[in-house]
Design an enzyme around this catalytic site. Structure first.
Site, PDB file in Angstrom:
ATOM      1  CE  LYS A  70      -2.589   3.246   5.438  1.00  0.00           C
ATOM      2  NZ  LYS A  70      -2.737   1.829   5.087  1.00  0.00           N
ATOM      3  CG  ASP A 107      -5.637  -0.733   5.837  1.00  0.00           C
ATOM      4  OD1 ASP A 107      -6.372  -0.359   4.900  1.00  0.00           O
ATOM      5  OD2 ASP A 107      -4.527  -0.198   6.086  1.00  0.00           O
TER       6      ASP A 107
HETATM    7  P1  NAP Z   1       5.612  -1.311   4.288  1.00  0.00           P
HETATM    8  O1  NAP Z   1       5.189  -1.043   5.691  1.00  0.00           O
HETATM    9  O2  NAP Z   1       6.625  -0.432   3.655  1.00  0.00           O
HETATM   10  O3  NAP Z   1       6.113  -2.846   4.233  1.00  0.00           O
HETATM   11  C1  NAP Z   1       6.696  -3.357   3.059  1.00  0.00           C
HETATM   12  C2  NAP Z   1       6.934  -4.868   3.216  1.00  0.00           C
HETATM   13  O4  NAP Z   1       7.462  -5.353   1.967  1.00  0.00           O
HETATM   14  C3  NAP Z   1       7.942  -5.242   4.298  1.00  0.00           C
HETATM   15  O5  NAP Z   1       7.603  -6.490   4.846  1.00  0.00           O
HETATM   16  C4  NAP Z   1       9.237  -5.349   3.476  1.00  0.00           C
HETATM   17  O6  NAP Z   1      10.214  -6.195   4.054  1.00  0.00           O
HETATM   18  C5  NAP Z   1       8.722  -6.001   2.215  1.00  0.00           C
HETATM   19  N1  NAP Z   1       9.655  -5.759   1.107  1.00  0.00           N
HETATM   20  C6  NAP Z   1       9.829  -4.615   0.423  1.00  0.00           C
HETATM   21  N2  NAP Z   1      10.805  -4.776  -0.521  1.00  0.00           N
HETATM   22  C7  NAP Z   1      11.234  -6.067  -0.400  1.00  0.00           C
HETATM   23  C8  NAP Z   1      12.222  -6.841  -1.079  1.00  0.00           C
HETATM   24  N3  NAP Z   1      12.944  -6.334  -2.082  1.00  0.00           N
HETATM   25  N4  NAP Z   1      12.385  -8.122  -0.708  1.00  0.00           N
HETATM   26  C9  NAP Z   1      11.648  -8.661   0.301  1.00  0.00           C
HETATM   27  N5  NAP Z   1      10.707  -7.972   0.998  1.00  0.00           N
HETATM   28  C10 NAP Z   1      10.508  -6.695   0.640  1.00  0.00           C
HETATM   29  O7  NAP Z   1       4.357  -1.255   3.298  1.00  0.00           O
HETATM   30  P2  NAP Z   1       2.830  -1.619   3.633  1.00  0.00           P
HETATM   31  O8  NAP Z   1       2.103  -0.397   4.003  1.00  0.00           O
HETATM   32  O9  NAP Z   1       2.818  -2.782   4.576  1.00  0.00           O
HETATM   33  O10 NAP Z   1       2.279  -2.054   2.196  1.00  0.00           O
HETATM   34  C11 NAP Z   1       2.718  -3.255   1.584  1.00  0.00           C
HETATM   35  C12 NAP Z   1       1.974  -3.503   0.286  1.00  0.00           C
HETATM   36  O11 NAP Z   1       0.590  -3.690   0.559  1.00  0.00           O
HETATM   37  C13 NAP Z   1       2.044  -2.331  -0.713  1.00  0.00           C
HETATM   38  O12 NAP Z   1       2.171  -2.856  -2.004  1.00  0.00           O
HETATM   39  C14 NAP Z   1       0.698  -1.650  -0.530  1.00  0.00           C
HETATM   40  O13 NAP Z   1       0.288  -0.963  -1.731  1.00  0.00           O
HETATM   41  C15 NAP Z   1      -0.190  -2.831  -0.268  1.00  0.00           C
HETATM   42  N6  NAP Z   1      -1.413  -2.492   0.465  1.00  0.00           N
HETATM   43  C16 NAP Z   1      -2.580  -2.785  -0.143  1.00  0.00           C
HETATM   44  C17 NAP Z   1      -3.761  -2.509   0.516  1.00  0.00           C
HETATM   45  C18 NAP Z   1      -5.055  -2.850  -0.170  1.00  0.00           C
HETATM   46  O14 NAP Z   1      -6.089  -2.278   0.220  1.00  0.00           O
HETATM   47  N7  NAP Z   1      -5.050  -3.741  -1.142  1.00  0.00           N
HETATM   48  C19 NAP Z   1      -3.757  -1.925   1.785  1.00  0.00           C
HETATM   49  C20 NAP Z   1      -2.532  -1.659   2.391  1.00  0.00           C
HETATM   50  C21 NAP Z   1      -1.355  -1.953   1.696  1.00  0.00           C
HETATM   51  P3  NAP Z   1      11.352  -5.571   5.027  1.00  0.00           P
HETATM   52  O15 NAP Z   1      10.711  -5.454   6.374  1.00  0.00           O
HETATM   53  O16 NAP Z   1      12.446  -6.557   4.979  1.00  0.00           O
HETATM   54  O17 NAP Z   1      11.746  -4.236   4.448  1.00  0.00           O
END
Ligand code: NAP
Length: 277
Positions: A70, A107
């Protein structure tokens, strides 16, 4: 070699087999009786630019982009929408007739459209919004909330510097709260949004204490596998209005489908059922 009578689109990512986008776009193509197809494209990072530059020559009119590409696609696109630039990532590429590639991010649109459809009483400035997480999805959510009129965003993330960086970018409407105080944030907010991957099947559970949830709050989770996360189940039991993450996935695809295939599709119960399949 193009065939405009049969437009092609797809989703680019790696891995990609889990993506529900082909099922969603093919469902819309079928119910609206439109010509075209939509495929999943597994692309390695080193091939990304070559693949994206080649797709228009093969009849592709555009593509969606998912993890991990992305951010990288912004460097490949010829033009970038203000939204995608603000978010720092794109999820939609449009291959224009003049050969240029345009990058956009839908998004934030999907996030708001999901809330508006499934929590019709939701008001952006009813009070603070608590955003858990500061990754890519949080950036889209924060941009959308500010655009919608939310005046205070309580942002909490395990890695605090990432939240601080978002405050720098998005300004004083964002207030950073320490992750260990996330329970206070959850209690104070009118809207609670989990943008972390916690609670997703295969990921650890969201362990933030949720005792402060109360009626009058709107709670949504971006995680959609499972549909009913612990956060949503607890919020529902506490009398909150809850909205699951599948709707965001469906709604973010609406503007992309319209640009690819020329018709604005509707998100209905049948759409959900088709994607859940
Ligand atoms: P990302 O950029 O990898 O961000 C992940 C986030 O989760 C960060 O804030 C990370 O914190 C936190 N995290 C991960 N493991 C953790 C843990 N063990 N304890 C505490 N915090 C933790 O991913 P993203 O693209 O933002 O996506 C995040 C989620 O949203 C995913 O599940 C994705 O499938 C979902 N999503 C859904 C949609 C939809 O259309 N429904 C769209 C986009 C994304 P740190 O910064 O501390 O690592």
């Amino acid at each position: 070699m193009t065939n405009n009578a049969h437009p092609l689109a797809g989703v680019i990512g790696n891995p990609i087999s889990h993506s529900r986008s082909p099922r969603l776009h093919r469902h819309w193509l079928a119910i609206y009786g439109l010509p075209g197809d939509y495929v999943a494209l597994r692309v390695q990072e080193e091939d990304l630019s070559t693949v994206i530059r080649t797709l228009p020559k093969m009849g592709f009119v555009g593509a969606n982009v998912t993890i991990p590409h992305k951010v990288a696609v912004l460097a490949i696109a010829d033009t970038i929408s203000d939204r995608a630039a603000l978010i720092g990532a794109a999820n939609t590429l449009i291959f224009r007739g003049d050969g240029k590639i345009h990058a956009d991010n839908t998004d934030g649109y999907g996030f708001l459209a999901n809330l508006r459809q499934n929590a019709p009483g939701w008001i952006a400035d009813a009070g603070p919004a608590a955003v858990l997480g500061a990754g890519g999805a949080a950036r889209a959510v924060i941009a959308a909330l500010i655009e919608a009129g939310t005046t205070e965003i309580l942002l909490t993330n395990r890695t605090r510097p990432k939240a601080e960086a978002l405050r720098q970018e998005f300004g004083s409407k964002v207030r950073v709260i320490d992750w260990v105080q996330a329970d206070n944030v959850v209690e104070e907010a009118a809207t609670v949004i989990n943008t972390t991957s916690l609670g997703m099947t295969g990921a650890p559970e969201l362990r933030v204490p949720l005792d402060g949830l109360h009626p009058g709050q709107t709670v949504t989770d971006l995680v959609y596998v499972p549909l009913q996360t612990r956060l949503l189940a607890t919020a529902s039991a506490a009398g909150c209005t809850t909205v699951d993450g599948l709707g965001m996935l469906l709604h973010q695809a609406v503007p992309a489908f319209e640009r690819f295939f020329g018709l604005r599709p509707e998100v209905t119960e049948a759409t959900r059922a088709a994607v859940l399949g």
